[in-house]
Design a protein around this motif. Structure first.
Motif, PDB file in Angstrom:
ATOM      1  N   UNK A  74      -0.367  26.184  39.158  1.00 36.41           N
ATOM      2  CA  UNK A  74      -1.110  26.754  40.276  1.00 36.41           C
ATOM      3  C   UNK A  74      -2.423  26.098  40.595  1.00 36.41           C
ATOM      4  N   UNK A  75      -3.225  26.841  41.328  1.00 37.08           N
ATOM      5  CA  UNK A  75      -4.484  26.338  41.845  1.00 37.08           C
ATOM      6  C   UNK A  75      -5.546  26.288  40.759  1.00 37.08           C
ATOM      7  N   UNK A 133       5.097  33.613  38.570  1.00 38.75           N
ATOM      8  CA  UNK A 133       4.525  33.168  39.836  1.00 38.75           C
ATOM      9  C   UNK A 133       3.720  31.894  39.623  1.00 38.75           C
ATOM     10  N   UNK A 134       3.589  31.057  40.624  1.00 36.60           N
ATOM     11  CA  UNK A 134       2.928  29.760  40.468  1.00 36.60           C
ATOM     12  C   UNK A 134       1.483  29.840  39.999  1.00 36.60           C
ATOM     13  N   UNK A 135       0.778  30.882  40.352  1.00 35.05           N
ATOM     14  CA  UNK A 135      -0.620  30.998  39.945  1.00 35.05           C
ATOM     15  C   UNK A 135      -0.778  31.575  38.544  1.00 35.05           C
ATOM     16  N   UNK A 136       0.294  32.153  37.990  1.00 32.12           N
ATOM     17  CA  UNK A 136       0.222  32.706  36.642  1.00 32.12           C
ATOM     18  C   UNK A 136      -0.599  33.971  36.542  1.00 32.12           C
ATOM     19  N   UNK A 137      -0.767  34.699  37.653  1.00 26.37           N
ATOM     20  CA  UNK A 137      -1.646  35.860  37.663  1.00 26.37           C
ATOM     21  C   UNK A 137      -0.859  37.161  37.522  1.00 26.37           C
ATOM     22  N   UNK A 138      -1.586  38.196  37.103  1.00 24.94           N
ATOM     23  CA  UNK A 138      -1.043  39.545  36.997  1.00 24.94           C
ATOM     24  C   UNK A 138      -2.023  40.498  37.671  1.00 24.94           C
ATOM     25  N   UNK A 139      -1.574  41.718  37.944  1.00 26.64           N
ATOM     26  CA  UNK A 139      -2.433  42.681  38.621  1.00 26.64           C
ATOM     27  C   UNK A 139      -3.436  43.329  37.686  1.00 26.64           C
ATOM     28  N   UNK A 167      -1.233  39.362  43.139  1.00 27.73           N
ATOM     29  CA  UNK A 167      -0.043  38.686  42.620  1.00 27.73           C
ATOM     30  C   UNK A 167       0.861  38.225  43.754  1.00 27.73           C
ATOM     31  N   UNK A 168       1.206  39.134  44.654  1.00 24.98           N
ATOM     32  CA  UNK A 168       2.219  38.819  45.662  1.00 24.98           C
ATOM     33  C   UNK A 168       1.575  38.169  46.895  1.00 24.98           C
ATOM     34  N   UNK A 169       0.575  38.815  47.485  1.00 26.71           N
ATOM     35  CA  UNK A 169      -0.091  38.211  48.640  1.00 26.71           C
ATOM     36  C   UNK A 169      -0.891  36.976  48.230  1.00 26.71           C
ATOM     37  N   UNK A 185      -0.597  33.284  49.802  1.00 26.22           N
ATOM     38  CA  UNK A 185      -1.716  32.460  50.280  1.00 26.22           C
ATOM     39  C   UNK A 185      -1.665  31.067  49.655  1.00 26.22           C
ATOM     40  N   UNK A 186      -1.360  31.024  48.384  1.00 22.69           N
ATOM     41  CA  UNK A 186      -1.261  29.738  47.679  1.00 22.69           C
ATOM     42  C   UNK A 186      -0.143  28.871  48.271  1.00 22.69           C
ATOM     43  N   UNK A 187       1.003  29.501  48.522  1.00 22.73           N
ATOM     44  CA  UNK A 187       2.134  28.755  49.088  1.00 22.73           C
ATOM     45  C   UNK A 187       1.800  28.246  50.488  1.00 22.73           C
ATOM     46  N   UNK A 188       1.134  29.076  51.289  1.00 29.03           N
ATOM     47  CA  UNK A 188       0.740  28.639  52.633  1.00 29.03           C
ATOM     48  C   UNK A 188      -0.283  27.506  52.564  1.00 29.03           C
ATOM     49  N   UNK A 189      -1.194  27.590  51.597  1.00 26.95           N
ATOM     50  CA  UNK A 189      -2.194  26.542  51.438  1.00 26.95           C
ATOM     51  C   UNK A 189      -1.548  25.215  51.048  1.00 26.95           C
ATOM     52  N   UNK A 190      -0.563  25.262  50.178  1.00 29.00           N
ATOM     53  CA  UNK A 190       0.145  24.039  49.792  1.00 29.00           C
ATOM     54  C   UNK A 190       0.885  23.447  50.987  1.00 29.00           C
ATOM     55  N   UNK A 191       1.509  24.315  51.776  1.00 31.80           N
ATOM     56  CA  UNK A 191       2.222  23.832  52.960  1.00 31.80           C
ATOM     57  C   UNK A 191       1.262  23.218  53.972  1.00 31.80           C
ATOM     58  N   UNK A 192       0.099  23.840  54.134  1.00 31.25           N
ATOM     59  CA  UNK A 192      -0.887  23.298  55.065  1.00 31.25           C
ATOM     60  C   UNK A 192      -1.466  21.997  54.539  1.00 31.25           C
TER      61      UNK A 192
END
Length: 791
Positions: free
Chosen positions: A2-3, A728-734, A545-547, A551-558
Motif C-alpha cells: 500500500x501507500x 486489503x492493499x493498505x493493510x488497515x483495520x477499523x 478500510x473500505x472507502x 481512495x487508494x485504488x482511485x489514486x493509483x489509477x489516476x
C-alpha cells in the motif's frame, strides 16, 4: 504494501475542524429553505394499545396548520419499511420479519410511536396542534420483561405470530457436550447487559423538498447511509435514482442509530413534501430521541466455561435472549455479533451458542457503537476472571494461556459472522498487546505492593486488565473518484457520510502521496449522492478500510493516467517520470516538467484529434470490496478507586494498547480510541434507560439519564502496534468501536478487585452507585447467613 510517504502514517491536524470550531459547518438544522413547513408528531402515550379512534378536527382548525395526516391518509404509500439486513444463512434459523410503519394503524407497539403528523407554518404551531388531537386507545398489557416475553400467557406484540419470538439461531463448533464431563472446572453464570441510548450531541433531523417542475426530490438527512437512503426513497415513490438527491452534511455524532433507514419521520416528511409541494422540516428534540431513535440492546446470557485444572479453555456454552424492541428491521446483526464475540481472542475448540431474539414493547434496537460485540466480550472476559479466581491464577496469566498465537492466523472460528462469511480472524498478535498494558499499568507491582498499601490507608483501589477483538471493515464495497482540474484544484468524492471520523483528513492523506499533491490541497466531498453514486455507508468500523482502500485504488489509477499523459507529452517512457509537488518531470532533466494543472488541460483538449481509446481529463474512479472483515484487537487496563460509602468511582489510570493494522493518522486513531473509551465508560457506569412495567421510559432527559462528563473521563494512555491486514492493499483495520467494546469487562474486574474484601461478583452492566450498593448489601446478607448457619 500500500501507500507510504510524506502523508500516510503521519500525524496531521484535522482539516475539517476549522469549519466546525468557527460555526461555519453545515448541519441539517441550518438548512432553511423558503416556504419551509414544520412537522410535529402526535406520539403514542401507551407502549401497547389498540387505536379505537383519532379526532384531528381541532388540530386542523388551528391557525397556521397546513395539514394533518394519519395512516389512512397515506393510502398505498403506507407500508412497513424494508428489512435492512437479511439474516445470515445459518442452517435451521427461525426469523420473523416485522418492520416499523410510517404512522401507527390499528395498534401501537411502543411508547412514542407516531400516530398523527401535523404540518404547520412553524414548529411551535405544530406542537400546539398536536395537543389538540384526541386519540382513544384500548390498553393491552405491555411486554417489558425479556424473560417473561416468551411465556404462553404473555400478550403478543405482533398478533399474527404465535409468540413474541422474533428469531432463533444456533451456531456451534466442535462438540461441547462431549468435553463437558472431562473438564476439571465448570464456571456457570447468568449475565445481564441492559439498555442505553446512543445520546449523540445532534439529534436526528430531516429537510425534504420536492420540486414539481424539475421532478426532483432533495433531502438533507442526518444519515450514515445517504446512497442506500436515496435508492430506497426512489423505489418507494416510483422515482429514478437520479431524481433523488440525499445530502448528509456534517453530523454531530451518530454511533449507529443513524444508519437505521426509513424511520417513520423520514417517510412522512418525504411523502408530505410530495403532497404539498413545499419543503418539510423535522428536527428531533431530546425527549423524542429517547423514544423515536433506536437504542442499544438488552441481553441476558446463561453461559458456561469448561477448563482444565491449568485454566486451558476446553469449551464454552452460551444461551441468551436478545431484546429487539417492537420491530426487527436490522435483522440479526447484533445478536450475531454477540454470538461471535464470545469467542474473543482465545482458542475455543468447542462452542455452542443458542440465542432467541424477542419482541417487546420498547423502542427498536439497532447497532450502537460496539453493536453487540461488548456483550459477547463481557461474557467471555467475566468467565475467565471467575475461572482464574477459582484456579488461583492471575487474570493476566489465564489470558496468556489461552490466546490465539501469531502462527494461528488466519484463524477460522467455523461459525458465520454478520457479513454472511465464516468468522475468520485475518491477522493478529495478541500477547504483546496484553504485555504492553501489564507493563504500563505496573500490574505485578500493584498486586504485590500497592494494593496492600492502599488497603492500609483505608482505600479501596482495584486493577483490571482485559483483551478484546473487533470485527471491522466489512463489505460490500465503497468507491471514490479523484479529479485534477485545469485550474489545479483537486477534488475527491466518496459515497460514505462523515460524523466526526476525520474523513476529510485521512482520505487526502491516502491519496496525496500517490498523485504528488499536498494533502491540504485536496477538496473532499462525502455524503452527497449528486457527487458520488455508489456505496453503502459509514458503519461497522468500515470507513477507512473500505472507502480508504477505494481512495487508494482511485489514486493509483489516476497516477497511472498522469504518467500516461505526461509520457506522451514528453515523449518518454513512463518509468522515466517522477511525480511530486503538483508537477511531473523527467528524471535527470528538471527543466522538463509540467504542472498537473497544465497536464489536466492537455488531457481535455477543446479541439483536435486524440488517440483512439483516450479518456478525457485527469480523473479516475475505483471501488474496493473486501472478501471478509478484518479483525482489530488490543487490551485495556484500568486502576480505579471506589468509595464504599457513596459507591462513586474515580479512575486513577487508564491504558489502551490497540492494533488496527497500518495506521493512517495516529492522532485521529487516538481520538477515536478516546471517544470510544468515553462512550464505554458511560455504558459501564452511568448510562441506562429505565422502563417501568408499562413500557414507559422513566429517565427520558439528560436531567435523569446520566452521561459521563469531562470530569469522569480520565487521561487515556494509548499505545499502537501494527499487524497489517492481508485483506486489503493498505493493510488497515477499523478502529471506531474498539475503545468502547472492552470497557464494561475491565470495569467489572477492577471493581471486584477494589471491593475484594466484600466478596462481590459483577455479572451485570451497566453498574451504578445504586447497583454497587445493592451488590454490597447482597454480599453482606450472604455472609451474615453463612455465619448464622455456621453457628
Amino acid at each position: 504494501m500500500g501507500a507510504s510517504g510524506k502523508y500516510f502514517g503521519k500525524e496531521m491536524k484535522r482539516s475539517e475542524d476549522q469549519q466546525l470550531l468557527t460555526g461555519k459547518a453545515l448541519f441539517v438544522d441550518d438548512v432553511d429553505l423558503p416556504g419551509t413547513l414544520h412537522v410535529a408528531f402526535y406520539r403514542s402515550q401507551s407502549a401497547h394499545a389498540r387505536i379505537v379512534s383519532i379526532d384531528t378536527t381541532a388540530a386542523k382548525e388551528r391557525e397556521g396548520v397546513v395539514a394533518v395526516y394519519t395512516a389512512e391518509d397515506m393510502g398505498e404509500y403506507w407500508q412497513p419499511g424494508p428489512l435492512l439486513v437479511p439474516p445470515p444463512p445459518v442452517e435451521g434459523k427461525i426469523f420473523h420479519e416485522r418492520t416499523q410503519v410510517p404512522l401507527a394503524k390499528g395498534k401501537v407497539r411502543q411508547a412514542g410511536e407516531p400516530i398523527v403528523a401535523v404540518i404547520a407554518k412553524s414548529r411551535y404551531i405544530a406542537e400546539d396542534a398536536v395537543n389538540d388531537i384526541m386519540v382513544e386507545t384500548e390498553e393491552i398489557a405491555a411486554v417489558v420483561d425479556l424473560e417473561k416475553a416468551l411465556l404462553p400467557e404473555t400478550p403478543l406484540v405482533h398478533e399474527d405470530l404465535e409468540s413474541n419470538l422474533a428469531a432463533h439461531v444456533i451456531q456451534q463448533k466442535g462438540d461441547y457436550d462431549s468435553i463437558r464431563d472431562k473438564a476439571d472446572l465448570l464456571i456457570s453464570r447468568k449475565f445481564h447487559y441492559d439498555r442505553g441510548a446512543a445520546a449523540a450531541m445532534e439529534n436526528r433531523g430531516i429537510v425534504a423538498s420536492w420540486d414539481e417542475k424539475a421532478k426532483e426530490l432533495v433531502m438533507w438527512d442526518t444519515t450514515q447511509a445517504p446512497i442506500p437512503l436515496r435508492n430506497g426513497f426512489a423505489a418507494m415513490f416510483g422515482l429514478s435514482q437520479h431524481q433523488v438527491r440525499v445530502i448528509a452534511p456534517f453530523i454531530g455524532g451518530a454511533f449507529g442509530p443513524k444508519i437505521m433507514m426509513f424511520y417513520p419521520e423520514e417517510v412522512v416528511c418525504v411523502w408530505a413534501t410530495m403532497q404539498l409541494g413545499r419543503p418539510i422540516k423535522w428536527i428531533e428534540d431530546r425527549e423524542e430521541n429517547f423514544f423515536a431513535t433506536t437504542q442499544e440492546r438488552l441481553q441476558i446470557h446463561n453461559a458456561e466455561l469448561a477448563t482444565t485444572k491449568d485454566g486451558i479453555i476446553l469449551g464454552v456454552r452460551d444461551e441468551f435472549l436478545h431484546d429487539t424492541g417492537a420491530y426487527d428491521p436490522y435483522g440479526l446483526t447484533l445478536p450475531i455479533n454477540s454470538q461471535c464475540n464470545v469467542l474473543a481472542a482465545y482458542k475455543v475448540p468447542n462452542y455452542y451458542s443458542d440465542f432467541k431474539v424477542v419482541f417487546t414493547n420498547k423502542p427498536i434496537v439497532t447497532p450502537v457503537r460496539g453493536a453487540g460485540r461488548q456483550h459477547g466480550m463481557f461474557v467471555m472476559e467475566r468467565l475467565l476472571d471467575i475461572a482464574a479466581k477459582e484456579l488461583g491464577i492471575s487474570v493476566v496469566e489465564i489470558r496468556r494461556r489461552n490466546f490465539l498465537e501469531k502462527d494461528d492466523f488466519p484463524h477460522n472460528h467455523e461459525i458465520l459472522f454478520q457479513d454472511f462469511a465464516p468468522l475468520v480472524y485475518d491477522s493478529g498478535d495478541y500477547a504483546p498487546a496484553l504485555e504492553s498494558v501489564v507493563k504500563a499499568m505496573g500490574f505485578e507491582k500493584f498486586m504485590s505492593e500497592e494494593k496492600a498499601r492502599y488497603k492500609a490507608e483505608g482505600r479501596h483501589v482495584g486493577i483490571g486488565i482485559v483483551s478484546y477483538v473487533e470485527g471491522t471493515g466489512i463489505g460490500p464495497y465503497e468507491g471514490a473518484r479523484i479529479r485534477i482540474e485545469p485550474t489545479g484544484k483537486v477534488s475527491l468524492a466518496t459515497g460514505v457520510g462523515t460524523q466526526g471520523q476525520g474523513h476529510f483528513t485521512v482520505f487526502p492523506q491516502i491519496v496525496a502521496d500517490q498523485i504528488g499533491v499536498p494533502a491540504e490541497d485536496i477538496h473532499t466531498v462525502t455524503g452527497d449522492t449528486r457527487d458520488f453514486d455508489w456505496g453503502t455507508g459509514t458503519f461497522a468500523s468500515r470507513g477507512a478500510v473500505v472507502a480508504g482502500n477505494a481512495c487508494h485504488a482511485a489514486a493509483l489509477a489516476l497516477r497511472k493516467k498522469i504518467l500516461l499523459h505526461a509520457g506522451r507529452h514528453f515523449e518518454v517512457e513512463e518509468d522515466q517520470l517522477e511525480i511530486g509537488d503538483s508537477h511531473v518531470w523527467v528524471k535527470g532533466s528538471p527543466d522538463k516538467r509540467i504542472s498537473l494543472a497544465d497536464l489536466a488541460g492537455l488531457a481535455n483538449p477543446h479541439r483536435g484529434a486524440v488517440q483512439p481509446g483516450t479518456e478525457p481529463g485527469l480523473e479516475a474512479t475505483a471501488y474496493f470490496g473486501p472478501a471478509s472483515g478484518s479483525t482489530a484487537f488490543g487490551s485495556h487496563g484500568v486502576i480505579l478507586e471506589v468509595d464504599p460509602e457513596t459507591m462513586m468511582l474515580k479512575i486513577l489510570k487508564y491504558v489502551v494498547a490497540h492494533d488496527c493494522g497500518r495506521v493512517i493518522n495516529p492522532m485521529i486513531v487516538e481520538g477515536q480510541i478516546h471517544g470510544g473509551v468515553a462512550h464505554g465508560i458511560g455504558n459501564a457506569y452511568y448510562e441506562q434507560v429505565h422502563f417501568d412495567e408499562n413500557g414507559q421510559i422513566q429517565n427520558a432527559s439528560f436531567m435523569d439519564y446520566l452521561l459521563p462528563t469531562a470530569n469522569d473521563v480520565p487521561h487515556i494512555e494509548c499505545m499502537h502496534s501494527e499487524t497489517p491486514s492481508p485483506l486489503n492493499p493498505l493493510g488497515i483495520k477499523g478502529v471506531g468501536e474498539a475503545g468502547a467494546i472492552p470497557v464494561g469487562a475491565v470495569f467489572a474486574q477492577a471493581v471486584e478487585d477494589a471491593l475484594s474484601d466484600y466478596g462481590i461478583e459483577v455479572t451485570e452492566m451497566p453498574l451504578s452507585p445504586n447497583k454497587l450498593f445493592e451488590l454490597m448489601q447482597k454480599s453482606r446478607t450472604t455472609e451474615s447467613t453463612e455465619d448464622t448457619e455456621g453457628v
